[in-house]
Design a protein around this motif. Sequence first.
Motif, PDB file in Angstrom:
ATOM      1  N   GLY A   1      77.050  66.297   7.080  1.00  0.00           N
ATOM      2  CA  GLY A   1      77.337  65.065   7.808  1.00  0.00           C
ATOM      3  C   GLY A   1      76.430  64.844   8.998  1.00  0.00           C
ATOM      4  O   GLY A   1      76.626  63.916   9.777  1.00  0.00           O
ATOM      5  N   GLU A   2      75.436  65.706   9.166  1.00  0.00           N
ATOM      6  CA  GLU A   2      74.479  65.583  10.266  1.00  0.00           C
ATOM      7  C   GLU A   2      73.319  64.682   9.849  1.00  0.00           C
ATOM      8  O   GLU A   2      73.023  64.552   8.667  1.00  0.00           O
ATOM      9  N   PRO A   3      72.639  64.069  10.813  1.00  0.00           N
ATOM     10  CA  PRO A   3      71.485  63.226  10.484  1.00  0.00           C
ATOM     11  C   PRO A   3      70.403  64.028   9.755  1.00  0.00           C
ATOM     12  O   PRO A   3      70.132  65.179  10.086  1.00  0.00           O
ATOM     13  N   MET A   4      69.846  63.414   8.729  1.00  0.00           N
ATOM     14  CA  MET A   4      68.760  64.054   7.973  1.00  0.00           C
ATOM     15  C   MET A   4      67.452  63.930   8.750  1.00  0.00           C
ATOM     16  O   MET A   4      67.117  62.850   9.219  1.00  0.00           O
ATOM     17  N   PRO A   5      66.697  65.015   8.859  1.00  0.00           N
ATOM     18  CA  PRO A   5      65.371  64.908   9.474  1.00  0.00           C
ATOM     19  C   PRO A   5      64.408  64.203   8.517  1.00  0.00           C
ATOM     20  O   PRO A   5      64.699  64.078   7.320  1.00  0.00           O
ATOM     21  N   GLU A   6      63.303  63.758   9.037  1.00  0.00           N
ATOM     22  CA  GLU A   6      62.266  63.184   8.181  1.00  0.00           C
ATOM     23  C   GLU A   6      61.760  64.267   7.231  1.00  0.00           C
ATOM     24  O   GLU A   6      61.709  65.446   7.586  1.00  0.00           O
ATOM     25  N   PHE A   7      61.355  63.873   6.040  1.00  0.00           N
ATOM     26  CA  PHE A   7      60.876  64.826   5.036  1.00  0.00           C
ATOM     27  C   PHE A   7      59.740  65.688   5.582  1.00  0.00           C
ATOM     28  O   PHE A   7      59.715  66.898   5.362  1.00  0.00           O
ATOM     29  N   ASP A   8      58.813  65.070   6.297  1.00  0.00           N
ATOM     30  CA  ASP A   8      57.626  65.784   6.776  1.00  0.00           C
ATOM     31  C   ASP A   8      57.933  66.890   7.780  1.00  0.00           C
ATOM     32  O   ASP A   8      57.106  67.777   7.973  1.00  0.00           O
ATOM     33  N   VAL A   9      59.094  66.863   8.421  1.00  0.00           N
ATOM     34  CA  VAL A   9      59.421  67.907   9.399  1.00  0.00           C
ATOM     35  C   VAL A   9      60.411  68.934   8.854  1.00  0.00           C
ATOM     36  O   VAL A   9      60.816  69.846   9.571  1.00  0.00           O
ATOM     37  N   LEU A  10      60.780  68.800   7.593  1.00  0.00           N
ATOM     38  CA  LEU A  10      61.654  69.799   6.979  1.00  0.00           C
ATOM     39  C   LEU A  10      60.933  71.143   6.914  1.00  0.00           C
ATOM     40  O   LEU A  10      59.702  71.191   6.794  1.00  0.00           O
ATOM     41  N   PRO A  11      61.666  72.240   6.943  1.00  0.00           N
ATOM     42  CA  PRO A  11      61.030  73.546   6.736  1.00  0.00           C
ATOM     43  C   PRO A  11      60.389  73.593   5.347  1.00  0.00           C
ATOM     44  O   PRO A  11      60.875  72.951   4.401  1.00  0.00           O
ATOM     45  N   ASP A  12      59.324  74.358   5.220  1.00  0.00           N
ATOM     46  CA  ASP A  12      58.603  74.435   3.944  1.00  0.00           C
ATOM     47  C   ASP A  12      59.512  74.822   2.784  1.00  0.00           C
ATOM     48  O   ASP A  12      59.376  74.293   1.684  1.00  0.00           O
ATOM     49  N   VAL A  13      60.443  75.733   3.013  1.00  0.00           N
ATOM     50  CA  VAL A  13      61.319  76.169   1.926  1.00  0.00           C
ATOM     51  C   VAL A  13      62.157  75.004   1.393  1.00  0.00           C
ATOM     52  O   VAL A  13      62.384  74.905   0.173  1.00  0.00           O
ATOM     53  N   ILE A  14      62.576  74.105   2.253  1.00  0.00           N
ATOM     54  CA  ILE A  14      63.372  72.942   1.823  1.00  0.00           C
ATOM     55  C   ILE A  14      62.478  71.924   1.121  1.00  0.00           C
ATOM     56  O   ILE A  14      62.843  71.382   0.068  1.00  0.00           O
ATOM     57  N   LYS A  15      61.296  71.652   1.689  1.00  0.00           N
ATOM     58  CA  LYS A  15      60.359  70.733   1.014  1.00  0.00           C
ATOM     59  C   LYS A  15      59.993  71.266  -0.372  1.00  0.00           C
ATOM     60  O   LYS A  15      59.933  70.504  -1.331  1.00  0.00           O
ATOM     61  N   ASN A  16      59.781  72.583  -0.465  1.00  0.00           N
ATOM     62  CA  ASN A  16      59.431  73.165  -1.760  1.00  0.00           C
ATOM     63  C   ASN A  16      60.579  73.063  -2.758  1.00  0.00           C
ATOM     64  O   ASN A  16      60.351  72.900  -3.962  1.00  0.00           O
ATOM     65  N   ALA A  17      61.811  73.129  -2.272  1.00  0.00           N
ATOM     66  CA  ALA A  17      62.965  72.955  -3.155  1.00  0.00           C
ATOM     67  C   ALA A  17      63.005  71.519  -3.701  1.00  0.00           C
ATOM     68  O   ALA A  17      63.248  71.312  -4.895  1.00  0.00           O
ATOM     69  N   TRP A  18      62.738  70.531  -2.843  1.00  0.00           N
ATOM     70  CA  TRP A  18      62.682  69.144  -3.294  1.00  0.00           C
ATOM     71  C   TRP A  18      61.527  68.943  -4.272  1.00  0.00           C
ATOM     72  O   TRP A  18      61.648  68.224  -5.263  1.00  0.00           O
ATOM     73  N   ARG A  19      60.386  69.586  -4.012  1.00  0.00           N
ATOM     74  CA  ARG A  19      59.239  69.493  -4.926  1.00  0.00           C
ATOM     75  C   ARG A  19      59.577  70.103  -6.288  1.00  0.00           C
ATOM     76  O   ARG A  19      59.220  69.540  -7.325  1.00  0.00           O
ATOM     77  N   ALA A  20      60.232  71.248  -6.279  1.00  0.00           N
ATOM     78  CA  ALA A  20      60.600  71.897  -7.540  1.00  0.00           C
ATOM     79  C   ALA A  20      61.547  71.013  -8.345  1.00  0.00           C
ATOM     80  O   ALA A  20      61.399  70.871  -9.562  1.00  0.00           O
ATOM     81  N   ALA A  21      62.511  70.422  -7.667  1.00  0.00           N
ATOM     82  CA  ALA A  21      63.445  69.520  -8.343  1.00  0.00           C
ATOM     83  C   ALA A  21      62.711  68.306  -8.902  1.00  0.00           C
ATOM     84  O   ALA A  21      62.936  67.902 -10.048  1.00  0.00           O
ATOM     85  N   ALA A  22      61.812  67.726  -8.113  1.00  0.00           N
ATOM     86  CA  ALA A  22      61.054  66.553  -8.557  1.00  0.00           C
ATOM     87  C   ALA A  22      60.189  66.890  -9.763  1.00  0.00           C
ATOM     88  O   ALA A  22      60.108  66.118 -10.727  1.00  0.00           O
ATOM     89  N   LYS A  23      59.538  68.056  -9.732  1.00  0.00           N
ATOM     90  CA  LYS A  23      58.676  68.456 -10.851  1.00  0.00           C
ATOM     91  C   LYS A  23      59.503  68.661 -12.114  1.00  0.00           C
ATOM     92  O   LYS A  23      59.106  68.228 -13.200  1.00  0.00           O
ATOM     93  N   THR A  24      60.663  69.275 -11.984  1.00  0.00           N
ATOM     94  CA  THR A  24      61.532  69.485 -13.143  1.00  0.00           C
ATOM     95  C   THR A  24      61.962  68.160 -13.748  1.00  0.00           C
ATOM     96  O   THR A  24      61.907  67.980 -14.969  1.00  0.00           O
ATOM     97  N   VAL A  25      62.373  67.228 -12.908  1.00  0.00           N
ATOM     98  CA  VAL A  25      62.796  65.912 -13.409  1.00  0.00           C
ATOM     99  C   VAL A  25      61.624  65.188 -14.079  1.00  0.00           C
ATOM    100  O   VAL A  25      61.785  64.585 -15.140  1.00  0.00           O
ATOM    101  N   ALA A  26      60.443  65.263 -13.487  1.00  0.00           N
ATOM    102  CA  ALA A  26      59.258  64.620 -14.071  1.00  0.00           C
ATOM    103  C   ALA A  26      58.958  65.200 -15.447  1.00  0.00           C
ATOM    104  O   ALA A  26      58.686  64.462 -16.400  1.00  0.00           O
ATOM    105  N   ILE A  27      59.001  66.514 -15.577  1.00  0.00           N
ATOM    106  CA  ILE A  27      58.723  67.155 -16.866  1.00  0.00           C
ATOM    107  C   ILE A  27      59.777  66.769 -17.897  1.00  0.00           C
ATOM    108  O   ILE A  27      59.442  66.435 -19.032  1.00  0.00           O
ATOM    109  N   LEU A  28      61.041  66.777 -17.487  1.00  0.00           N
ATOM    110  CA  LEU A  28      62.105  66.394 -18.419  1.00  0.00           C
ATOM    111  C   LEU A  28      61.971  64.926 -18.831  1.00  0.00           C
ATOM    112  O   LEU A  28      62.205  64.581 -20.000  1.00  0.00           O
ATOM    113  N   ALA A  29      61.593  64.063 -17.902  1.00  0.00           N
ATOM    114  CA  ALA A  29      61.428  62.641 -18.217  1.00  0.00           C
ATOM    115  C   ALA A  29      60.287  62.439 -19.212  1.00  0.00           C
ATOM    116  O   ALA A  29      60.419  61.686 -20.182  1.00  0.00           O
ATOM    117  N   VAL A  30      59.178  63.106 -18.985  1.00  0.00           N
ATOM    118  CA  VAL A  30      58.026  62.987 -19.895  1.00  0.00           C
ATOM    119  C   VAL A  30      58.390  63.540 -21.271  1.00  0.00           C
ATOM    120  O   VAL A  30      58.032  62.984 -22.307  1.00  0.00           O
TER     121      VAL A  30
END
Length: 82
Positions: free
Chosen positions: A50-79
């Motif tokens: 319930g806390e405000p979300m930080p901007e994507f660019d200031v997220l810790p690398d581990v969190i950005k990498n988790a979002w990247r992994a999820a995005a890559k998985t969805v892209a591969i499944l979509a293709v």
Amino acid sequence: MKCDIPNCRIHYPEQYKEKMRLEEEKFIDELAHEAYSSYGAVTDFKNFRGEPMPEFDVLPDVIKNAWRAAAKTVAILAVDKV
């Protein structure tokens, strides 16, 4: 070089390997950023606590990498479904 997408039959000249890797990385980063923004739009830009979300660019690398992994998985499944 063969593409990494499952069932892909395209082969690329070796000299394009690095360029393609960088383009894929940029594309996945954009998808992750868009997914994060979409999540925020649905949750009124609050995280799971319930806390405000930080901007994507200031997220810790581990969190950005988790979002990247999820995005890559969805892209591969979509293709794969096309």
